[in-house]
Design an enzyme around this catalytic site. Structure first.
Site, PDB file in Angstrom:
ATOM      1  N   ARG A 198     -33.321  25.915  34.244  1.00  0.00           N
ATOM      2  CA  ARG A 198     -34.054  26.063  35.516  1.00  0.00           C
ATOM      3  C   ARG A 198     -33.431  27.170  36.367  1.00  0.00           C
ATOM      4  O   ARG A 198     -34.046  27.631  37.333  1.00  0.00           O
ATOM      5  CB  ARG A 198     -34.020  24.767  36.339  1.00  0.00           C
ATOM      6  CG  ARG A 198     -34.661  23.534  35.731  1.00  0.00           C
ATOM      7  CD  ARG A 198     -36.035  23.761  35.202  1.00  0.00           C
ATOM      8  NE  ARG A 198     -35.984  24.120  33.796  1.00  0.00           N
ATOM      9  CZ  ARG A 198     -36.963  24.713  33.120  1.00  0.00           C
ATOM     10  NH1 ARG A 198     -38.079  25.040  33.735  1.00  0.00           N
ATOM     11  NH2 ARG A 198     -36.840  24.990  31.834  1.00  0.00           N
ATOM     12  N   GLN A 214     -37.770  21.206  24.823  1.00  0.00           N
ATOM     13  CA  GLN A 214     -38.057  20.690  26.166  1.00  0.00           C
ATOM     14  C   GLN A 214     -38.928  19.433  26.119  1.00  0.00           C
ATOM     15  O   GLN A 214     -39.612  19.119  27.088  1.00  0.00           O
ATOM     16  CB  GLN A 214     -38.749  21.766  27.011  1.00  0.00           C
ATOM     17  CG  GLN A 214     -37.868  22.971  27.300  1.00  0.00           C
ATOM     18  CD  GLN A 214     -38.497  23.914  28.317  1.00  0.00           C
ATOM     19  OE1 GLN A 214     -38.562  23.628  29.513  1.00  0.00           O
ATOM     20  NE2 GLN A 214     -38.968  25.052  27.834  1.00  0.00           N
ATOM     21  N   ASP A 252     -51.622  23.596  25.405  1.00  0.00           N
ATOM     22  CA  ASP A 252     -50.395  23.900  26.159  1.00  0.00           C
ATOM     23  C   ASP A 252     -49.452  22.693  26.114  1.00  0.00           C
ATOM     24  O   ASP A 252     -49.901  21.545  25.999  1.00  0.00           O
ATOM     25  CB  ASP A 252     -50.769  24.223  27.610  1.00  0.00           C
ATOM     26  CG  ASP A 252     -49.593  24.763  28.412  1.00  0.00           C
ATOM     27  OD1 ASP A 252     -48.599  25.207  27.799  1.00  0.00           O
ATOM     28  OD2 ASP A 252     -49.676  24.739  29.654  1.00  0.00           O
ATOM     29  N   GLU A 253     -48.150  22.939  26.195  1.00  0.00           N
ATOM     30  CA  GLU A 253     -47.134  21.881  26.251  1.00  0.00           C
ATOM     31  C   GLU A 253     -47.320  20.867  25.115  1.00  0.00           C
ATOM     32  O   GLU A 253     -47.284  19.654  25.325  1.00  0.00           O
ATOM     33  CB  GLU A 253     -47.185  21.151  27.616  1.00  0.00           C
ATOM     34  CG  GLU A 253     -46.992  22.052  28.819  1.00  0.00           C
ATOM     35  CD  GLU A 253     -45.547  22.490  29.030  1.00  0.00           C
ATOM     36  OE1 GLU A 253     -44.712  22.268  28.133  1.00  0.00           O
ATOM     37  OE2 GLU A 253     -45.265  23.075  30.094  1.00  0.00           O
ATOM     38  N   LYS A 295     -44.892  31.731  28.457  1.00  0.00           N
ATOM     39  CA  LYS A 295     -45.907  31.064  27.646  1.00  0.00           C
ATOM     40  C   LYS A 295     -47.272  31.036  28.331  1.00  0.00           C
ATOM     41  O   LYS A 295     -48.308  31.172  27.669  1.00  0.00           O
ATOM     42  CB  LYS A 295     -45.466  29.651  27.292  1.00  0.00           C
ATOM     43  CG  LYS A 295     -45.529  28.656  28.430  1.00  0.00           C
ATOM     44  CD  LYS A 295     -45.260  27.252  27.948  1.00  0.00           C
ATOM     45  CE  LYS A 295     -45.324  26.270  29.102  1.00  0.00           C
ATOM     46  NZ  LYS A 295     -46.666  26.161  29.710  1.00  0.00           N
ATOM     47  N   THR A 296     -47.292  30.865  29.660  1.00  0.00           N
ATOM     48  CA  THR A 296     -48.580  30.818  30.358  1.00  0.00           C
ATOM     49  C   THR A 296     -49.291  32.157  30.258  1.00  0.00           C
ATOM     50  O   THR A 296     -50.512  32.222  30.079  1.00  0.00           O
ATOM     51  CB  THR A 296     -48.375  30.430  31.833  1.00  0.00           C
ATOM     52  OG1 THR A 296     -47.687  29.179  31.904  1.00  0.00           O
ATOM     53  CG2 THR A 296     -49.707  30.308  32.554  1.00  0.00           C
TER      54      THR A 296
END
Length: 756
Positions: free
Chosen positions: A616, A269, A238-239, A51-52
């Site tokens: 993770r 998330q 973002d987020e 995503k970044t």
């Protein structure tokens, strides 16, 4: 930025993004998310899907194709670290530093806007942003002015209440009856109003005000809103799943101008509901922005097929989600390993052995992490690592024995065992607050130095004279009397029970019970874990010596190669080759408090937390659950987490040496209904079933079929290894409701008891 500045900052536009080197390497969905520039866009970016890269490439694409100049782009995220990383990446993509780009956190962007228009809100542009200490000091003044006892109505609790209102975009005049609480006898809104008035008089704001004031500015001054709507031609967020109500309202107002808003996030998330995040913001994006495009990034570049298969199946049980399923071109990899153990101590031992084995096989310690649901779980792992000599770091928190509440509790024990310990005495003499101030402590120090005695001895002399003020003298005399009484119990009471008594009678436990801050429950759990740890030592002096050695080991143990130990909340955004997920039992994970306070919504957030934990891992995951765990200083027999029921059997192996449960519902499944695989050996001892004792494997899988649990009638007298003797009150499948003579009423597995 003026029009001339905008023109000056304008890059030489590329004729098209086609063939642009910065677009190479993007997968089709990523490229689509970069190239659809106009109109509302929701990018559902699963864990490890890049995503970044999408966000930074999208900004570069806007600039390099001439769709916008830097000053026309607003990009907001949640941390300064993320903002710095994004700005650096954009600079790398376009080949130079980006000037004029508004890229930062919600708070930093709002602070810039507010300083431009401060006078409209009755502030000066030079306003001060208060930190938490200054906020609490000001709130204490507000409480004092309202004649409210700060001990009964703590400033920190009021701070949390006001922050909660601000996160929801509520100024004092907009707090409804349903939002009010009993704080201050129902005077919360009045105190909020006075606090805001004090802030304005000081030309100051707190962090919550930065966004709240921006909302007020935009809603009350249409011309100002239009100015910023014209300025920002493109918005990127973002987020987005972590945004609260106030942030959501602020973004909606800005986006009404161009409608060119792109939000990137993952509804699966969203794990910060406890601090105001609203998962509904991302779920209703299409409703808020009709005609919005939705792009799902589902190709994962981090984890193996088995890890993603297990995580995707688990999260699919949530109803409140938009839906996506991660996949990868990586190899299948290793199945997840599930282990059932007897208790937390064995869990730490098994994990420690696995870490040593992986390290011997050239796996880096720094690529291993233990992710726990609650902070109190770290203690047993820390103790085990010290024993093994395995270097470790506690991420996002202090090591167990470094935490404030643990240091305070240990200081009480040090004074109890060693009355000469002046440092420990000084630490706890007014903790919790007893009215023993600096002047009293200074007098005690002065007498101790003059007579060459300990602080406690000097204090004992001072309370017999009139040098101290009556209130301080009475408080100090009461504390000394308490220590005398507690020392008299040293040889007559179990030291773990004595420690619990000291913490209760000193008022220390009550201090944290009164504290309504978010970290107070965790501190109480840590104190109970400390009391549980004392059981392992013969005497208090032995325990205190152990703590000293542990702390000394910690101070010397800093190396570059360390296992990471952290909570699941702290792990978001991180990744490791190997992840250990201990404590997957009902009550621990999902956490009982989350279910009690939030019901179905709490369960879904706990499931999202489990999903975050699984994703993770790059290569391998080890899950474990303990049949018995000491929680709140009491032994509990807990069934495996319902989340283990939801993991598909094709992605999970139950360890053949330690696995204790069998599947009955087609997944790893049925664990909550399965029978515990233990043999009773008599004399208060159980042992795990081994080899042929534990049944046959099914279809080549390492799933264990345990033997039938013994049947008990209501009224039967039984014995449990941890809880002792009791009588059966009720039966349900393979679980019993038992009234134990000493431990009280408990639910236990039938396999864990025997007829007495």
């Amino acid at each position: 930025m003026t029009s001339a500045d905008l023109e000056k900052a304008m890059p030489v536009p590329a004729p098209s993004g086609q063939g642009a080197p910065y677009l190479e390497g993007l997968n089709p969905e990523q490229r689509q998310a970069v190239e659809i520039l106009d109109g509302p866009l929701l990018v559902l970016a699963g864990a490890g899907t890049g995503k970044t890269r999408v966000l930074t490439t999208r900004i570069a694409h806007l600039l390099l194709t001439g769709k916008a100049v830097p000053g026309q782009v607003l990009a907001v995220t949640f941390t300064n670290k993320a903002a710095r990383e994004m700005k650096e990446r954009v600079g790398t993509l376009i080949g130079r530093a980006v000037e004029g780009l508004m890229l930062g956190t919600f708070h930093s962007v709002c602070a810039q806007i507010l300083r431009r228009h401060a006078e409209l809100l009755g502030l000066k542009p030079s306003f001060t942003i208060l930190d938490m200490d200054d906020q609490l000091r000001l709130l204490k003044q507000v409480l004092a002015a309202a004649n409210l006892d700060e001990k009964r109505w703590p400033a920190r609790v009021l701070s949390n209440l006001i922050q909660r209102w601000k996160d929801r975009g509520l100024t004092p005049d907009r707090v409804t009856a349903s939002e009010m609480t009993e704080f201050g006898g129902g005077r919360g809104v009045e105190l909020y109003t006075h606090y805001q008035q004090r802030l304005q008089a000081l030309n100051a704001v707190d962090f919550g005000d930065l966004i709240l004031h921006c909302l007020t500015l935009f809603t009350q001054h249409e011309d100002v809103l239009q100015t910023w709507q014209r300025r920002f031609k493109y918005l990127l967020v973002d987020e987005y799943q972590d945004s609260n109500v106030a942030q959501y309202l602020w973004l909606r107002l800005l986006a009404k101008g161009s409608q060119n808003i792109c939000v990137v996030g993952d509804d699966d998330q969203s794990i910060y509901g406890w601090r105001g995040a609203e998962v509904g913001n991302i779920l209703r994006f299409e409703k808020d922005f009709p005609g919005a495009r939705v792009i799902r990034l589902e190709r994962n570049y981090r984890s193996t097929h088995h890890i993603l298969g297990a995580a995707s199946e688990l999260i699919s049980k949530n109803a409140g989600r938009l839906g996506k399923r991660l996949w990868t071109e990586h190899e299948e990899g290793e199945r997840l390993v599930l282990r059932g153990v007897w208790d937390g101590e064995e869990e730490a031992r098994v994990v420690g052995e696995e870490i040593e084995d992986l390290h011997r096989k050239s796996n880096s310690l720094s690529e291993m992490a233990i992710l726990v649901r609650a902070g109190f779980q770290t203690r047993e792992f820390e103790e085990r690592f010290v024993t093994l000599g395995v270097p470790y770091r506690v991420v996002g928190s202090l090591r167990f024995y470094e935490r404030q509440e643990i240091r305070d509790a240990i200081a009480y024990l040090r004074v109890l065992v060693q009355p000469e310990d002046g440092l420990a005495f000084e630490r706890i003499v007014n903790t919790p607050k007893r009215g023993i101030g600096d002047a009293t402590l200074q007098a005690v120090h002065q007498l101790a130095r003059a007579e060459g005695t300990s602080l406690e001895t000097a204090a004992a002399k001072l309370v017999t004279t009139d040098e101290l003020k009556p209130r301080a003298r009475a408080a100090l005399a009461g504390l000394l009397e308490d220590f005398g009484r507690w020392r008299g119990l040293l040889g007559n009471m179990a030291h773990d029970e004595l420690t619990a008594l000291v913490l209760d009678e000193s008022g220390y436990t009550a201090m944290w019970q009164r504290d309504k801050s978010p970290d107070a429950p965790g501190r109480l759990e840590n104190l109970k874990e400390l009391v549980a740890a004392l059981e392992e030592f013969e005497t208090l002096p032995n325990f205190l010596e152990h703590v000293s050695l542990v702390m000394d080991n910690d101070a010397k143990g800093e190396t570059s190669e360390m296992v990471s130990l952290m909570t699941l909340h702290s792990a978001k955004g991180l990744e490791f080759d190997t992840v250990f997920l201990p404590g997957w039992e009902e009550g621990v994970f999902p956490h009982a408090r989350a279910l009690d306070e939030s019901g179905k919504d709490g369960l879904e957030e706990e499931r999202r937390l489990a999903y975050v934990g699984l994703t993770r891992a790059r290569k391998r995951v080890y899950l474990s659950h303990a049949a018995n765990r000491r929680i709140y200083n009491q032994w509990q027999s807990s069934p495996p987490s319902r989340f283990l029921d939801e993991l598909p059997s094709e992605h999970v192996d139950v360890d053949r040496e330690t696995g204790l449960y069998g599947g009955t519902q087609g997944g790893v499944g049925g664990l909550r209904e399965a029978k515990a695989g233990y043999h009773w050996e008599g004399a208060g001892r159980y042992r795990p079933r081994r080899g042929r004792d534990r049944g046959q494997t099914l279809e080549g899988k390492s799933r264990i079929v345990a033997g039938d649990a013994p049947a008990f009638d209501v009224g039967t007298r039984v014995f449990h290894q941890k809880f002792g003797y009791g009588r059966v009150l009720a039966t349900e499948a393979d679980r019993l409701d038992v009234s134990f003579d000493k431990a009280g009423r408990k639910k236990v597995m039938a396999s864990f008891v025997t007829a007495a």
